[in-house]
Design a protein around this motif. Structure first.
Motif, PDB file in Angstrom:
ATOM      1  N   ALA A 197       0.967  -1.139   0.088  1.00  0.00           N
ATOM      2  CA  ALA A 197      -0.013  -0.002   0.010  1.00  0.00           C
ATOM      3  C   ALA A 197       0.706   1.399  -0.071  1.00  0.00           C
ATOM      4  CB  ALA A 197      -0.965   0.035   1.099  1.00  0.00           C
ATOM      5  N   GLU A 198       1.955   1.331   0.861  1.00  0.00           N
ATOM      6  CA  GLU A 198       2.835   2.513   0.741  1.00  0.00           C
ATOM      7  C   GLU A 198       3.554   2.609  -0.661  1.00  0.00           C
ATOM      8  OE1 GLU A 198       5.739   2.426   4.155  1.00  0.00           O
ATOM      9  OE2 GLU A 198       4.245   2.466   5.472  1.00  0.00           O
ATOM     10  N   ALA A 199       3.856   1.575  -1.054  1.00  0.00           N
ATOM     11  CA  ALA A 199       4.605   1.757  -2.546  1.00  0.00           C
ATOM     12  C   ALA A 199       3.541   2.022  -3.533  1.00  0.00           C
ATOM     13  CB  ALA A 199       5.207   0.171  -2.979  1.00  0.00           C
ATOM     14  N   ILE A 200       2.520   1.478  -3.552  1.00  0.00           N
ATOM     15  CA  ILE A 200       1.505   2.243  -4.553  1.00  0.00           C
ATOM     16  C   ILE A 200       1.211   3.749  -4.400  1.00  0.00           C
ATOM     17  CG2 ILE A 200      -0.844   2.293  -5.046  1.00  0.00           C
ATOM     18  CD1 ILE A 200      -0.992  -0.684  -4.434  1.00  0.00           C
ATOM     19  N   LYS A 201       1.320   4.106  -3.084  1.00  0.00           N
ATOM     20  CA  LYS A 201       1.180   5.791  -2.809  1.00  0.00           C
ATOM     21  C   LYS A 201       2.235   6.459  -3.646  1.00  0.00           C
ATOM     22  CE  LYS A 201      -0.986   6.331   1.743  1.00  0.00           C
ATOM     23  NZ  LYS A 201      -0.739   6.889   3.036  1.00  0.00           N
ATOM     24  N   GLU A 202       3.365   5.848  -3.430  1.00  0.00           N
ATOM     25  CA  GLU A 202       4.726   6.584  -3.793  1.00  0.00           C
ATOM     26  C   GLU A 202       4.572   6.502  -5.366  1.00  0.00           C
ATOM     27  OE1 GLU A 202       6.792   5.171   0.201  1.00  0.00           O
ATOM     28  OE2 GLU A 202       7.771   4.533  -1.597  1.00  0.00           O
ATOM     29  N   ILE A 203       4.517   5.343  -6.065  1.00  0.00           N
ATOM     30  CA  ILE A 203       4.416   5.112  -7.288  1.00  0.00           C
ATOM     31  C   ILE A 203       3.313   6.181  -8.080  1.00  0.00           C
ATOM     32  CG2 ILE A 203       3.743   3.673  -9.435  1.00  0.00           C
ATOM     33  CD1 ILE A 203       5.062   1.273  -7.524  1.00  0.00           C
ATOM     34  N   GLU A 204       2.263   6.052  -7.509  1.00  0.00           N
ATOM     35  CA  GLU A 204       1.105   6.930  -7.937  1.00  0.00           C
ATOM     36  C   GLU A 204       1.481   8.432  -7.814  1.00  0.00           C
ATOM     37  OE1 GLU A 204      -2.441   5.641  -6.415  1.00  0.00           O
ATOM     38  OE2 GLU A 204      -2.833   3.816  -7.719  1.00  0.00           O
ATOM     39  N   CYS A 205       2.029   8.747  -6.982  1.00  0.00           N
ATOM     40  CA  CYS A 205       2.479  10.222  -6.609  1.00  0.00           C
ATOM     41  C   CYS A 205       3.321  10.949  -7.926  1.00  0.00           C
ATOM     42  CB  CYS A 205       3.022  10.687  -5.457  1.00  0.00           C
ATOM     43  SG  CYS A 205       1.843  10.786  -4.063  1.00  0.00           S
ATOM     44  N   HIS A 206       4.226   9.895  -8.701  1.00  0.00           N
ATOM     45  CA  HIS A 206       4.976  10.266  -9.605  1.00  0.00           C
ATOM     46  C   HIS A 206       4.234  10.479 -10.981  1.00  0.00           C
ATOM     47  CE1 HIS A 206       8.056   8.605  -7.079  1.00  0.00           C
ATOM     48  NE2 HIS A 206       8.812   9.163  -7.970  1.00  0.00           N
ATOM     49  N   GLY A 207       4.513  11.038 -12.310  1.00  0.00           N
ATOM     50  CA  GLY A 207       3.944  11.159 -13.567  1.00  0.00           C
ATOM     51  C   GLY A 207       3.501  12.632 -13.694  1.00  0.00           C
ATOM     52  N   VAL A 208       2.356  12.655 -14.277  1.00  0.00           N
ATOM     53  CA  VAL A 208       2.035  14.000 -14.790  1.00  0.00           C
ATOM     54  C   VAL A 208       0.310  13.978 -14.466  1.00  0.00           C
ATOM     55  CG1 VAL A 208       1.233  15.091 -17.161  1.00  0.00           C
ATOM     56  CG2 VAL A 208       3.531  13.604 -16.847  1.00  0.00           C
ATOM     57  N   SER A 209      -0.125  15.478 -14.392  1.00  0.00           N
ATOM     58  CA  SER A 209      -1.519  15.435 -14.107  1.00  0.00           C
ATOM     59  C   SER A 209      -1.982  16.634 -15.182  1.00  0.00           C
ATOM     60  CB  SER A 209      -1.877  16.161 -12.499  1.00  0.00           C
ATOM     61  OG  SER A 209      -1.110  17.439 -12.608  1.00  0.00           O
ATOM     62  N   VAL A 210      -3.356  16.452 -15.602  1.00  0.00           N
ATOM     63  CA  VAL A 210      -3.808  17.340 -16.303  1.00  0.00           C
ATOM     64  C   VAL A 210      -5.099  17.749 -15.804  1.00  0.00           C
ATOM     65  CG1 VAL A 210      -5.121  17.602 -18.629  1.00  0.00           C
ATOM     66  CG2 VAL A 210      -3.205  15.856 -18.506  1.00  0.00           C
ATOM     67  N   VAL A 211      -5.375  18.969 -15.235  1.00  0.00           N
ATOM     68  CA  VAL A 211      -6.439  19.508 -14.609  1.00  0.00           C
ATOM     69  C   VAL A 211      -7.006  20.771 -14.961  1.00  0.00           C
ATOM     70  CG1 VAL A 211      -7.001  20.308 -12.070  1.00  0.00           C
ATOM     71  CG2 VAL A 211      -5.373  18.651 -12.514  1.00  0.00           C
ATOM     72  N   GLU A 212      -8.270  20.883 -15.203  1.00  0.00           N
ATOM     73  CA  GLU A 212      -8.839  22.156 -15.646  1.00  0.00           C
ATOM     74  C   GLU A 212      -8.881  23.140 -14.565  1.00  0.00           C
ATOM     75  OE1 GLU A 212     -13.229  23.668 -17.465  1.00  0.00           O
ATOM     76  OE2 GLU A 212     -12.826  21.472 -17.268  1.00  0.00           O
ATOM     77  N   TYR A 213      -8.650  24.566 -14.974  1.00  0.00           N
ATOM     78  CA  TYR A 213      -8.749  25.486 -14.153  1.00  0.00           C
ATOM     79  C   TYR A 213      -9.687  26.686 -14.824  1.00  0.00           C
ATOM     80  CZ  TYR A 213      -4.688  24.400 -11.108  1.00  0.00           C
ATOM     81  OH  TYR A 213      -3.873  24.017 -10.151  1.00  0.00           O
ATOM     82  N   VAL A 214     -10.347  27.360 -13.914  1.00  0.00           N
ATOM     83  CA  VAL A 214     -11.192  28.464 -14.370  1.00  0.00           C
ATOM     84  C   VAL A 214     -11.048  29.759 -13.666  1.00  0.00           C
ATOM     85  CG1 VAL A 214     -13.145  27.059 -15.349  1.00  0.00           C
ATOM     86  CG2 VAL A 214     -13.094  27.653 -13.116  1.00  0.00           C
ATOM     87  N   GLU A 215     -11.187  31.054 -14.602  1.00  0.00           N
ATOM     88  CA  GLU A 215     -11.247  32.275 -13.628  1.00  0.00           C
ATOM     89  C   GLU A 215     -12.430  32.534 -13.304  1.00  0.00           C
ATOM     90  OE1 GLU A 215      -9.214  36.547 -14.347  1.00  0.00           O
ATOM     91  OE2 GLU A 215     -10.059  35.761 -16.062  1.00  0.00           O
ATOM     92  N   GLY A 216     -12.650  33.033 -12.114  1.00  0.00           N
ATOM     93  CA  GLY A 216     -13.852  33.590 -11.413  1.00  0.00           C
ATOM     94  C   GLY A 216     -13.877  34.924 -11.151  1.00  0.00           C
ATOM     95  N   ALA A 217     -15.036  35.571 -10.592  1.00  0.00           N
ATOM     96  CA  ALA A 217     -15.209  36.904 -10.365  1.00  0.00           C
ATOM     97  C   ALA A 217     -13.838  37.308  -9.454  1.00  0.00           C
ATOM     98  CB  ALA A 217     -16.457  36.869  -9.423  1.00  0.00           C
ATOM     99  N   ASN A 218     -13.551  38.610  -9.670  1.00  0.00           N
ATOM    100  CA  ASN A 218     -12.486  39.500  -8.946  1.00  0.00           C
ATOM    101  C   ASN A 218     -11.199  38.759  -9.312  1.00  0.00           C
ATOM    102  OD1 ASN A 218     -14.216  41.490  -8.230  1.00  0.00           O
ATOM    103  ND2 ASN A 218     -15.085  39.812  -6.364  1.00  0.00           N
ATOM    104  N   ARG A 219     -11.001  37.876 -10.434  1.00  0.00           N
ATOM    105  CA  ARG A 219      -9.864  37.250 -10.733  1.00  0.00           C
ATOM    106  C   ARG A 219      -9.396  36.234  -9.784  1.00  0.00           C
ATOM    107  NH1 ARG A 219      -5.215  39.880 -13.216  1.00  0.00           N
ATOM    108  NH2 ARG A 219      -5.787  37.742 -14.435  1.00  0.00           N
ATOM    109  N   SER A 220     -10.345  35.476  -9.471  1.00  0.00           N
ATOM    110  CA  SER A 220     -10.306  34.645  -8.437  1.00  0.00           C
ATOM    111  C   SER A 220      -9.930  33.166  -9.100  1.00  0.00           C
ATOM    112  CB  SER A 220     -11.227  34.211  -7.246  1.00  0.00           C
ATOM    113  OG  SER A 220     -12.550  33.912  -7.995  1.00  0.00           O
ATOM    114  N   TRP A 221      -8.943  32.379  -9.112  1.00  0.00           N
ATOM    115  CA  TRP A 221      -8.850  31.152  -9.945  1.00  0.00           C
ATOM    116  C   TRP A 221      -8.914  29.866  -8.901  1.00  0.00           C
ATOM    117  CZ3 TRP A 221      -7.702  30.418 -14.983  1.00  0.00           C
ATOM    118  CH2 TRP A 221      -7.371  31.565 -15.437  1.00  0.00           C
ATOM    119  N   SER A 222      -9.638  28.671  -9.664  1.00  0.00           N
ATOM    120  CA  SER A 222      -9.780  27.560  -9.081  1.00  0.00           C
ATOM    121  C   SER A 222      -9.970  26.214 -10.147  1.00  0.00           C
ATOM    122  CB  SER A 222     -11.219  27.534  -8.253  1.00  0.00           C
ATOM    123  OG  SER A 222     -12.130  28.080  -9.241  1.00  0.00           O
TER     124      SER A 222
END
Length: 832
Positions: A268-293
């Motif tokens: 279980a520990e090794a799975i965590k560590e392996i999955e923490c490597h690599g690449v992420s693709v994540v959507e971002y949007v700009e909201g009111a008053n230039r707030s980002w999430s």
């Protein structure tokens, strides 16, 4: 100011002098003119407003005047602004009735986008210019009687400049930015990026990192989306951030740090560590008053981990060197590992680069005896020695499912009971890493593709040349280790603009990245250089080194999979840890960070013109001989052609403390406002905004150990000149015991306060890595990697990003790698 309006007031001159309107008197108007001025704002700079054009009353043909007076209006007078700054035009109208409409239009100068042009106040971003350039705007005001008044206003735009006050060096546990800027926090280690995934507890109990943000966020890039969710390269309000996850702070991923009962890592520990490597693709949007999430449930969100299926393409695909029990034909693999810097293609895909992958693999103590001399040489050249234990001990895991080989593959030890071609074990698994990997961020159904034509090494990054119709593409590649080389790949086919928006983006990658020539760089002492082709038949045998015998290349796949050996054979120039590459979007010049070197690899008598320094920069009581502060080299291709086989070069900047010897160490003349050490990340502003046009802004990030007794790692903004803007220089190097030696080199123009400033300092024990902006340049994304890397779960040495709001946080709050989102308070282009 050029105010061309004739402002008329209704007036009847009959037998009796009678004014039938309720308009203001002349004295009233004069008072209004001088008491009710408005401002034309450019960033924080205000310019006074003017009122009535050339005259108070125009003409005396009273019979033509309307029955109802037109409004009186004021609008901004002639003023100046810098490229990239916000300019606001404000109209103020005075009328007895009702003002029913405002409009603004541009009459001359480089076209700008007018925001809120139908209201009393509109604004625009000052465009990029190479010299002072006037822009003329016309403001029109309409009242309820249909009367229209127009005024013309001139704004002169000056060329872009670094428009912030330098940030002081510090050791605070926050991201420090200049006055006039604010910091928001984007996605952090462990944040969920799929529906139904629980919030991150940050106490070591969390799992399922295949649906969470990984650790050690590194290079990143913004890919725009329109409102319908389609690709839009110019969108600055919605998009995808593709970010690498290079490594882990292992101690913080588990409740009390990692465990290894009997030397066997828990699954279980090794799975965590392996999955923490690599690449992420994540959507971002700009909201009111230039707030980002970020959008947790976006259909675009994706993790590419070391377990994600991948495919190989190019000359080495299907090679015997890539065969394993998982892929007996050598065309498929699992995942990507130790992803560091990146690249972006002209057809909208992301290039992620596998850097220090070699350390993850285990080899048995007697493994050499079961391998050919060729194989031993290959493994030694990439640093996988016989007896290597393998980082994090993943190969020791005994999985609950015996058919699960995701841990066994990290053990390269030959199984003598299996076929000699490697199809029954994982003796060649390491050959599946060290590549440039192409990912389509817009289509999660397409497997990552490893581009073997770009060679196998400790890839730091893969930055493309400018795309010019009819010209071949080049990809510039650093190999991040001391004494390694700079490479360039040149496509076989010339660029076609029609490919930029192709629907099948990976197919375009096949076209440009699977066939071409890989070169390695040789820097000459006279400021010239040569690209040496790594082509089978022209690469000589690699000479014997130590216990490794002469290496004879067998085919092109062999050369590409063992690019370091081919670079050795050609006599390429050994560099001081070549890392990120960046290409100036205006002139095509190529920049390369050389992070540092030490005396064991670069001794006093081992310098050369391109790697010229050897000195001591003590850190407390510890001597640091070699080139501990690093430098940045740049080159210009002959004829500005990416496919050229020759170039000129100089050293753009030398890292150094401002207190070090200016003649031989602090050669670039750095001051307390811009001194730095160990340059790593490197990126030019985007050409869609003023920071990437005319004289583009270069962002420089540090990964420093030599100077961290003085300051945390940092990011600087620069406006470089060009190759050759300095000249020849001879310096005197110093070794241990006081020995000296001279070295000739080529240096760029010294840094000044106008050309180099410290923009940001990161939190405790972090590395600053990864940088991009939205296309409009108004939002900057910066990767903050491994804050508090030397702490423990019980006593973290940083608490960032929890500390960002107040500068402090609870004593046991664990740090997390995260993206810092930086905006300018007035809405202008960052840094200008």
């Amino acid at each position: 100011m050029s105010n061309s309006s004739d402002i008329q007031f209704g007036y009847t001159d009959g037998d009796v002098d009678t004014n039938l309107t309720a308009g203001p008197t002349l004295n009233d108007l004069v008072a209004q003119r001088y008491s009710r001025r408005q401002t034309l704002r450019s960033g924080a700079v205000a310019t006074a407003a003017a009122v009535f054009g050339g005259s108070m009353l125009a003409g005396c043909d009273n019979s033509a005047l309307p029955a109802d007076p037109a409004p009186a209006m004021s609008v901004g007078q002639a003023g100046t602004a810098r490229a990239g700054n916000v300019v606001t035009l404000t109209a103020t109208a005075y009328d007895n009735g009702t003002i029913t409409g405002y409009s603004y239009s541009q009459l001359s100068g480089p076209a700008v986008t007018l925001v809120n042009a139908g209201t009393a106040e509109c604004n625009f971003i000052a465009p990029a210019v190479s010299a002072a350039t006037p822009l003329v705007f016309r403001t029109s005001v309409t009242d309820d009687s249909g009367n229209v008044v127009t005024v013309d206003t001139t704004v002169t735009i000056q060329p872009a400049a670094l428009g912030f006050t330098a940030v002081a060096k510090n050791k605070l546990d926050v991201v420090t930015v200049p006055a006039g800027y604010k910091v928001q926090i984007g996605a952090r280690l462990g944040d969920p990026i799929a529906t139904g995934v629980a919030a991150f507890a940050n106490d070591g109990t969390d799992g399922n990192y295949a649906q969470r943000i990984g650790d050690h966020g590194d290079a990143l890039y913004w890919y725009g989306l329109n409102t319908a969710g389609g690709r839009d390269d110019n969108s600055s309000f919605r998009g995808l951030i593709v970010q690498n996850h290079e490594n882990i702070n292992q101690q913080y991923l588990h409740p009390a740090g990692p465990t290894a009962p009997g030397g066997i890592r828990p699954e279980a520990e090794a799975i965590k560590e392996i999955e923490c490597h690599g690449v992420s693709v994540v959507e971002y949007v700009e909201g009111a008053n230039r707030s980002w999430s970020y959008v947790q449930n976006s259909s675009f969100n994706r993790r590419v981990t070391p377990n994600t299926p991948a495919t190989f393409s190019g000359p080495a695909a299907g090679s015997a060197l890539l065969k394993t029990a998982y892929s007996t034909n050598g065309t498929a693999g699992r995942g990507t590992l130790n992803n560091c810097a990146n690249g972006h293609t002209g057809w909208g895909t992301n290039l992620t680069c596998e850097e220090n992958w070699a350390g993850y693999f285990k080899r048995g103590a007697g493994d050499n005896a079961n391998r050919t001399a060729r194989e031993v040489t290959q493994l030694n050249r990439y640093g996988i020695s016989q007896g290597a234990a393998g980082s994090y001990g993943w190969a020791t895991v005994v999985p609950a499912d015996p058919a699960n080989t995701s841990f066994r593959r990290f053990d390269l030890t030959v199984d003598t009971t299996k076929p000699a071609d490697g199809t029954g074990d994982y003796r060649y698994e390491a050959n599946q890493f060290g590549w440039v990997v192409e990912i389509d961020p817009y289509d999660r159904t397409i497997a990552p593709r490893k581009r073997t034509a770009l060679g196998r090494m400790g890839h730091e990054g893969a930055w493309l040349s400018k795309t010019i119709a009819g010209k071949k593409l080049a990809v510039y590649l650093g190999d991040d280790a001391r004494g390694e080389y700079l490479y360039k790949f040149v496509s076989n086919v010339a660029w076609s603009d029609a490919d930029a928006q192709a629907a099948n983006r990976i197919a375009i990658g096949d076209k440009y990245l699977d066939a071409g020539t890989l070169y390695v760089a040789k820097f000459n002492a006279d400021g010239t250089g040569n690209w040496l082709p790594l082509v089978f038949g022209s690469v000589p045998d690699r000479p014997a080194v130590g216990a490794d015998p002469v290496y004879v290349f067998q085919d092109q796949a062999d050369i590409l999979a063992n690019a370091r050996l081919a670079g050795d054979a050609l006599g390429a120039t050994k560099m001081d840890r070549p890392e990120w590459t960046a290409v100036n979007p205006v002139n095509g010049e190529v920049y390369l960070t050389l992070t540092n070197n030490n005396a064991s690899v670069r001794p006093l008598n081992g310098t050369d013109a391109a790697n010229p320094r050897h000195y001591n920069d003590p850190k407390g009581a510890t001597n640091q001989f070699g080139n501990p502060n690093g430098h940045i080299i740049r080159l210009r291709e002959t004829g500005d052609d990416p496919a050229a086989t020759g170039f000129t070069w100089d050293i753009y900047l030398f890292g150094a403390g401002s207190d070090l010897d200016p003649a031989n160490i602090n050669i670039s003349g750095l001051t307390a406002d811009n001194d730095f050490s160990s340059p790593d990340g490197l990126w030019f502003g985007r050409p869609q905004n003023a920071s990437g046009l005319v004289k583009p802004v270069l962002w420089i990030q540090t990964d420093d150990g030599a100077y961290t007794d003085v300051t945390n790692c940092m990011m600087l903004a620069a406006m470089p000149g060009t190759v050759g803007d300095g000249g020849a220089r001879t310096i005197t190097n110093t070794g241990s015991g006081g020995a000296t030696a001279t070295q000739a080199t080529r240096v760029g123009a010294p840094a000044t306060a106008a050309t180099l400033k410290r923009f940001l300092v990161g939190p405790v024990e972090c590395e600053i890595t990864g940088v991009d902006t939205t296309p409009d340049g108004r939002t900057l994304f910066v990767g903050i990697q491994h804050p508090g890397e030397n702490g423990t779960p019980a006593a973290p040495s940083s608490h960032w990003p929890a500390s960002q709001a107040s500068g402090s946080a609870g004593a046991t709050v664990r740090p997390r790698s995260a993206i810092a989102i930086i905006t300018k308070n007035d809405g202008g282009v960052v840094a200008l």
